[in-house]
Design a protein around this motif. Structure first.
Motif, mmCIF file in Angstrom:
data_model
loop_
_atom_site.group_PDB
_atom_site.id
_atom_site.type_symbol
_atom_site.label_atom_id
_atom_site.label_comp_id
_atom_site.label_asym_id
_atom_site.label_seq_id
_atom_site.Cartn_x
_atom_site.Cartn_y
_atom_site.Cartn_z
ATOM 1 N N ALA A 11 0.519 -1.343 -0.074
ATOM 2 C CA ALA A 11 0.570 -0.177 -0.124
ATOM 3 C C ALA A 11 0.547 0.968 -0.161
ATOM 4 O O ALA A 11 -0.131 2.273 -0.302
ATOM 5 C CB ALA A 11 -0.610 -0.237 1.217
ATOM 6 N N ARG A 12 2.423 0.588 0.864
ATOM 7 C CA ARG A 12 2.792 1.909 1.340
ATOM 8 C C ARG A 12 4.180 1.509 0.080
ATOM 9 O O ARG A 12 5.390 1.657 1.637
ATOM 10 C CB ARG A 12 2.910 2.928 1.944
ATOM 11 C CG ARG A 12 1.975 3.902 2.282
ATOM 12 C CD ARG A 12 1.793 4.258 4.019
ATOM 13 N NE ARG A 12 0.392 4.321 3.485
ATOM 14 C CZ ARG A 12 -0.580 3.226 4.257
ATOM 15 N NH1 ARG A 12 -0.267 2.289 5.188
ATOM 16 N NH2 ARG A 12 -2.075 3.126 4.721
ATOM 17 N N PRO A 13 4.273 2.052 -0.849
ATOM 18 C CA PRO A 13 5.518 1.455 -1.191
ATOM 19 C C PRO A 13 7.031 2.088 -0.920
ATOM 20 O O PRO A 13 7.065 3.482 -0.458
ATOM 21 C CB PRO A 13 6.530 1.596 -2.507
ATOM 22 C CG PRO A 13 4.316 0.496 -3.451
ATOM 23 C CD PRO A 13 3.790 1.737 -1.649
ATOM 24 N N ASP A 14 8.393 1.577 -0.055
ATOM 25 C CA ASP A 14 9.042 2.262 0.685
ATOM 26 C C ASP A 14 10.333 1.150 -0.246
ATOM 27 O O ASP A 14 10.656 0.704 0.912
ATOM 28 C CB ASP A 14 9.112 2.142 1.953
ATOM 29 C CG ASP A 14 10.014 2.433 2.433
ATOM 30 O OD1 ASP A 14 10.943 3.514 2.104
ATOM 31 O OD2 ASP A 14 10.672 3.053 4.523
ATOM 32 N N GLU A 19 15.981 -4.274 0.180
ATOM 33 C CA GLU A 19 16.864 -5.246 0.636
ATOM 34 C C GLU A 19 16.990 -5.481 1.099
ATOM 35 O O GLU A 19 16.299 -7.059 1.202
ATOM 36 C CB GLU A 19 18.013 -4.383 0.608
ATOM 37 C CG GLU A 19 19.422 -5.309 0.314
ATOM 38 C CD GLU A 19 20.462 -4.838 1.217
ATOM 39 O OE1 GLU A 19 21.324 -4.859 1.697
ATOM 40 O OE2 GLU A 19 20.743 -3.330 0.614
ATOM 41 N N PRO A 20 16.249 -4.894 2.819
ATOM 42 C CA PRO A 20 15.494 -6.169 3.647
ATOM 43 C C PRO A 20 14.431 -7.375 3.013
ATOM 44 O O PRO A 20 14.617 -8.513 3.983
ATOM 45 C CB PRO A 20 15.046 -5.604 4.901
ATOM 46 C CG PRO A 20 15.511 -4.476 4.756
ATOM 47 C CD PRO A 20 15.700 -4.250 3.707
ATOM 48 N N LEU A 21 13.885 -6.464 2.694
ATOM 49 C CA LEU A 21 12.505 -7.280 1.900
ATOM 50 C C LEU A 21 13.394 -8.608 0.842
ATOM 51 O O LEU A 21 12.640 -9.453 1.130
ATOM 52 C CB LEU A 21 11.457 -6.659 0.754
ATOM 53 C CG LEU A 21 10.434 -7.433 0.719
ATOM 54 C CD1 LEU A 21 9.500 -8.096 1.757
ATOM 55 C CD2 LEU A 21 9.476 -6.464 -0.251
ATOM 56 N N GLN A 22 14.247 -8.103 0.389
ATOM 57 C CA GLN A 22 14.729 -8.829 -0.675
ATOM 58 C C GLN A 22 14.832 -10.322 0.303
ATOM 59 O O GLN A 22 14.826 -11.246 -0.011
ATOM 60 C CB GLN A 22 15.355 -8.860 -2.062
ATOM 61 C CG GLN A 22 14.609 -7.985 -2.977
ATOM 62 C CD GLN A 22 15.803 -7.369 -3.935
ATOM 63 O OE1 GLN A 22 15.643 -6.774 -4.894
ATOM 64 N NE2 GLN A 22 16.519 -6.673 -3.553
ATOM 65 N N ALA A 40 4.899 -6.973 -2.812
ATOM 66 C CA ALA A 40 5.296 -5.749 -1.689
ATOM 67 C C ALA A 40 6.657 -5.264 -2.985
ATOM 68 O O ALA A 40 6.576 -4.446 -3.058
ATOM 69 C CB ALA A 40 5.448 -6.032 -0.534
ATOM 70 N N ARG A 41 7.358 -6.343 -2.781
ATOM 71 C CA ARG A 41 8.451 -5.905 -3.199
ATOM 72 C C ARG A 41 8.436 -5.212 -5.053
ATOM 73 O O ARG A 41 9.649 -4.558 -5.784
ATOM 74 C CB ARG A 41 9.577 -7.351 -3.875
ATOM 75 C CG ARG A 41 10.456 -7.420 -4.697
ATOM 76 C CD ARG A 41 11.498 -8.266 -4.586
ATOM 77 N NE ARG A 41 13.085 -8.390 -6.061
ATOM 78 C CZ ARG A 41 12.671 -8.088 -6.975
ATOM 79 N NH1 ARG A 41 11.337 -8.887 -7.329
ATOM 80 N NH2 ARG A 41 13.365 -7.915 -7.398
#
Length: 72
Positions: A11-14, A19-22, A40-41
Protein backbone atom coordinates in the motif's frame (compact mmCIF):
# COMPACT_ATOMS: atom_id res chain seq x y z
CA UNK A 1 1.96 -10.55 11.04
CA UNK A 2 4.33 -10.97 8.04
CA UNK A 3 1.37 -10.82 5.67
CA UNK A 4 0.13 -7.61 7.30
CA UNK A 5 3.60 -6.08 6.99
CA UNK A 6 3.79 -7.06 3.32
CA UNK A 7 0.32 -5.62 2.70
CA UNK A 8 1.40 -2.36 4.34
CA UNK A 9 4.46 -2.18 2.08
CA UNK A 10 2.29 -2.89 -0.96
CA UNK A 11 0.00 0.00 0.00
CA UNK A 12 2.92 2.35 0.77
CA UNK A 13 6.02 1.14 -1.08
CA UNK A 14 9.21 2.24 0.65
CA UNK A 15 12.46 1.86 -1.30
CA UNK A 16 14.42 1.67 1.96
CA UNK A 17 12.63 -1.62 2.68
CA UNK A 18 13.62 -3.26 -0.63
CA UNK A 19 16.89 -4.88 0.45
CA UNK A 20 15.60 -6.27 3.78
CA UNK A 21 12.45 -7.44 2.02
CA UNK A 22 14.47 -9.29 -0.63
CA UNK A 23 16.44 -10.99 2.14
CA UNK A 24 13.21 -11.92 3.91
CA UNK A 25 11.76 -13.36 0.68
CA UNK A 26 14.87 -15.48 0.20
CA UNK A 27 14.55 -16.84 3.74
CA UNK A 28 10.75 -17.24 3.76
CA UNK A 29 9.66 -20.86 3.98
CA UNK A 30 5.91 -20.29 4.17
CA UNK A 31 4.34 -20.60 0.72
CA UNK A 32 1.32 -18.63 1.88
CA UNK A 33 3.35 -15.64 3.05
CA UNK A 34 5.91 -15.47 0.22
CA UNK A 35 3.50 -14.19 -2.50
CA UNK A 36 2.48 -11.26 -0.32
CA UNK A 37 6.12 -10.37 0.17
CA UNK A 38 6.83 -10.71 -3.55
CA UNK A 39 3.90 -8.43 -4.35
CA UNK A 40 5.23 -5.82 -1.90
CA UNK A 41 8.64 -6.08 -3.57
CA UNK A 42 6.99 -5.57 -6.96
CA UNK A 43 5.19 -2.44 -5.72
CA UNK A 44 8.47 -0.97 -4.51
CA UNK A 45 10.12 -1.70 -7.87
CA UNK A 46 7.20 -0.23 -9.82
CA UNK A 47 7.50 3.05 -7.98
CA UNK A 48 11.28 3.29 -7.86
CA UNK A 49 12.99 1.46 -10.71
CA UNK A 50 13.93 2.55 -14.21
CA UNK A 51 15.07 -0.95 -15.20
CA UNK A 52 12.72 -2.20 -17.93
CA UNK A 53 13.20 -5.90 -17.12
CA UNK A 54 12.54 -5.32 -13.41
CA UNK A 55 9.46 -3.27 -14.21
CA UNK A 56 8.01 -5.94 -16.49
CA UNK A 57 8.62 -8.63 -13.89
CA UNK A 58 7.00 -6.46 -11.23
CA UNK A 59 3.96 -5.84 -13.44
CA UNK A 60 3.60 -9.59 -13.94
CA UNK A 61 3.88 -10.24 -10.21
CA UNK A 62 1.23 -7.69 -9.30
CA UNK A 63 -1.16 -8.58 -12.11
CA UNK A 64 -0.92 -12.32 -11.42
CA UNK A 65 -1.62 -11.76 -7.74
CA UNK A 66 -5.26 -11.06 -8.51
CA UNK A 67 -5.28 -8.46 -5.75
CA UNK A 68 -8.01 -5.90 -6.17
CA UNK A 69 -5.58 -2.98 -5.74
CA UNK A 70 -3.66 -4.20 -8.79
CA UNK A 71 -6.55 -2.97 -10.91
CA UNK A 72 -5.70 0.63 -10.09
Amino acid sequence: MRIAAAEALFARPDPVALEPLQEAIAAEENDTVRPYMERARAAIILENSDDQAQLLEAIDTVSLSGHRDALG
